[in-house]
Write a protein that holds these residues in place. Structure first.
Motif, mmCIF file in Angstrom:
data_model
loop_
_atom_site.group_PDB
_atom_site.id
_atom_site.type_symbol
_atom_site.label_atom_id
_atom_site.label_comp_id
_atom_site.label_asym_id
_atom_site.label_seq_id
_atom_site.Cartn_x
_atom_site.Cartn_y
_atom_site.Cartn_z
ATOM 1 N N MET A 116 -14.533 -17.029 10.157
ATOM 2 C CA MET A 116 -15.007 -15.951 9.322
ATOM 3 C C MET A 116 -13.925 -14.884 9.186
ATOM 4 N N ARG A 117 -13.678 -14.443 7.973
ATOM 5 C CA ARG A 117 -12.649 -13.457 7.694
ATOM 6 C C ARG A 117 -13.226 -12.050 7.813
ATOM 7 N N THR A 118 -12.525 -11.191 8.548
ATOM 8 C CA THR A 118 -12.927 -9.807 8.662
ATOM 9 C C THR A 118 -12.116 -9.001 7.669
ATOM 10 N N THR A 119 -12.787 -8.253 6.806
ATOM 11 C CA THR A 119 -12.120 -7.423 5.816
ATOM 12 C C THR A 119 -12.178 -5.972 6.257
ATOM 13 N N VAL A 120 -11.066 -5.274 6.110
ATOM 14 C CA VAL A 120 -10.991 -3.869 6.480
ATOM 15 C C VAL A 120 -10.893 -3.052 5.198
ATOM 16 N N TYR A 121 -11.801 -2.112 5.030
ATOM 17 C CA TYR A 121 -11.784 -1.201 3.895
ATOM 18 C C TYR A 121 -11.782 0.222 4.420
ATOM 19 N N GLY A 122 -11.459 1.145 3.566
ATOM 20 C CA GLY A 122 -11.536 2.537 3.959
ATOM 21 C C GLY A 122 -10.182 3.118 4.290
ATOM 22 N N PRO A 123 -10.171 4.370 4.722
ATOM 23 C CA PRO A 123 -8.893 5.046 4.962
ATOM 24 C C PRO A 123 -8.135 4.448 6.143
ATOM 25 N N VAL A 124 -6.821 4.423 6.000
ATOM 26 C CA VAL A 124 -5.924 4.007 7.074
ATOM 27 C C VAL A 124 -5.223 5.268 7.535
ATOM 28 N N GLY A 125 -5.474 5.676 8.757
ATOM 29 C CA GLY A 125 -4.946 6.937 9.264
ATOM 30 C C GLY A 125 -3.539 6.823 9.817
ATOM 31 N N PRO A 126 -2.992 7.963 10.253
ATOM 32 C CA PRO A 126 -1.603 8.003 10.719
ATOM 33 C C PRO A 126 -1.351 7.232 12.013
ATOM 34 N N GLU A 127 -2.388 6.835 12.711
ATOM 35 C CA GLU A 127 -2.213 6.077 13.959
ATOM 36 C C GLU A 127 -2.399 4.575 13.754
ATOM 37 N N ALA A 128 -2.809 4.160 12.572
ATOM 38 C CA ALA A 128 -3.084 2.743 12.311
ATOM 39 C C ALA A 128 -1.793 1.983 12.012
ATOM 40 N N GLY A 129 -1.871 0.678 12.147
ATOM 41 C CA GLY A 129 -0.745 -0.174 11.775
ATOM 42 C C GLY A 129 0.268 -0.360 12.877
ATOM 43 N N HIS A 130 1.186 -1.277 12.635
ATOM 44 C CA HIS A 130 2.250 -1.600 13.585
ATOM 45 C C HIS A 130 3.443 -0.699 13.327
ATOM 46 N N LEU A 131 3.921 0.008 14.362
ATOM 47 C CA LEU A 131 5.054 0.913 14.251
ATOM 48 C C LEU A 131 6.300 0.235 14.800
ATOM 49 N N SER A 132 7.375 0.236 14.004
ATOM 50 C CA SER A 132 8.663 -0.326 14.421
ATOM 51 C C SER A 132 9.709 0.773 14.356
ATOM 52 N N LEU A 133 10.496 0.885 15.411
ATOM 53 C CA LEU A 133 11.588 1.855 15.455
ATOM 54 C C LEU A 133 12.895 1.078 15.401
ATOM 55 N N MET A 134 13.710 1.362 14.377
ATOM 56 C CA MET A 134 14.956 0.623 14.166
ATOM 57 C C MET A 134 16.086 1.598 13.929
ATOM 58 N N GLY A 135 16.639 2.143 14.997
ATOM 59 C CA GLY A 135 17.680 3.139 14.815
ATOM 60 C C GLY A 135 17.093 4.328 14.074
ATOM 61 N N PRO A 136 17.714 4.727 12.964
ATOM 62 C CA PRO A 136 17.204 5.895 12.243
ATOM 63 C C PRO A 136 15.910 5.623 11.482
ATOM 64 N N LEU A 137 15.653 4.387 11.145
ATOM 65 C CA LEU A 137 14.521 4.059 10.288
ATOM 66 C C LEU A 137 13.270 3.754 11.110
ATOM 67 N N THR A 138 12.184 4.398 10.732
ATOM 68 C CA THR A 138 10.877 4.113 11.311
ATOM 69 C C THR A 138 10.062 3.401 10.248
ATOM 70 N N ALA A 139 9.383 2.331 10.614
ATOM 71 C CA ALA A 139 8.541 1.591 9.666
ATOM 72 C C ALA A 139 7.175 1.370 10.300
ATOM 73 N N ARG A 140 6.142 1.793 9.585
ATOM 74 C CA ARG A 140 4.767 1.573 10.043
ATOM 75 C C ARG A 140 4.056 0.749 8.986
ATOM 76 N N THR A 141 3.646 -0.459 9.369
ATOM 77 C CA THR A 141 2.928 -1.330 8.447
ATOM 78 C C THR A 141 1.502 -0.817 8.314
ATOM 79 N N MET A 142 1.195 -0.289 7.136
ATOM 80 C CA MET A 142 -0.139 0.258 6.885
ATOM 81 C C MET A 142 -1.077 -0.795 6.318
ATOM 82 N N LEU A 143 -0.529 -1.703 5.520
ATOM 83 C CA LEU A 143 -1.334 -2.745 4.887
ATOM 84 C C LEU A 143 -0.580 -4.064 5.020
ATOM 85 N N PRO A 144 -0.978 -4.915 5.962
ATOM 86 C CA PRO A 144 -0.278 -6.182 6.161
ATOM 87 C C PRO A 144 -0.723 -7.244 5.159
ATOM 88 N N ALA A 145 0.064 -8.299 5.085
ATOM 89 C CA ALA A 145 -0.155 -9.395 4.131
ATOM 90 C C ALA A 145 -1.541 -10.007 4.242
#
Length: 174
Positions: free
Chosen positions: A1-30
């Motif tokens: 069964m697939r779980t669907t996420v709807y609604g606001p994605v806040g500043p703490e959600a998603g995967h955070l990656s730190l790469m030197g100067p660049l920060t990337a937070r995946t807010m909406l994954p594939a």
């Protein structure tokens, strides 16, 4: 069964990656868009270069500036964008981007089709304790994600646009 996420994605959600100067937070994954697109939030400190010149073979990137300023080079053309403006970085186009301003920049990057957001998660693991990149692992990841990267472009970009060199360049590492 697939779980669907709807609604606001806040500043703490998603995967955070730190790469030197660049920060990337995946807010909406594939997996939440059936692979059609993903959304990544980037933060760049003042005068920081996000990446050397590079080009994607599989995806287009659409970057919306939320806060601060973004400089972008697309081929030979140079642009600067501010809050509310969008910059298209099409596949197969050499490009890079940076923060030309004096305040932190916050960018929202829409990637289509999805999948490239995983690159940020993967390479975020390759930085050592001093935030230096393992270049061999970086280049292997570039191959897996059909990304060409011109590492030699960094000194010229930093000098041309008055940017701050990353720590590995100032510590004799490049």
């Amino acid at each position: 069964m697939r779980t669907t996420v709807y609604g606001p994605v806040g500043p703490e959600a998603g995967h955070l990656s730190l790469m030197g100067p660049l920060t990337a937070r995946t807010m909406l994954p594939a997996e939440l868009t059936e692979g059609r697109m993903s959304i990544v939030e980037h933060y760049l400190n003042p005068k920081e270069l996000a990446a050397p010149l590079h080009r994607h073979a599989r995806e287009d990137e659409y970057t919306v500036v939320l806060e601060g300023r973004m400089g972008a080079m697309l081929g030979e053309d140079v642009y600067e964008a501010g809050p509310g403006e969008l910059v298209l970085k099409p596949r197969n186009q050499w490009h890079t981007f940076w923060n030309p301003g004096t305040e932190r920049a916050r960018l929202l990057e829409i990637i289509s089709p999805a999948g490239f957001e995983q690159f940020f998660q993967e390479i975020g693991q390759y930085y050592g304790p001093e935030r230096n990149m393992d270049l061999e692992k970086l280049m292997a990841a570039c191959d897996r994600y059909a990304l060409e990267m011109n590492l030699e472009s960094m000194p010229e970009l930093i000098g041309r646009f008055g940017l701050t060199p990353p720590p590995e360049m100032t510590a004799g590492g490049g």
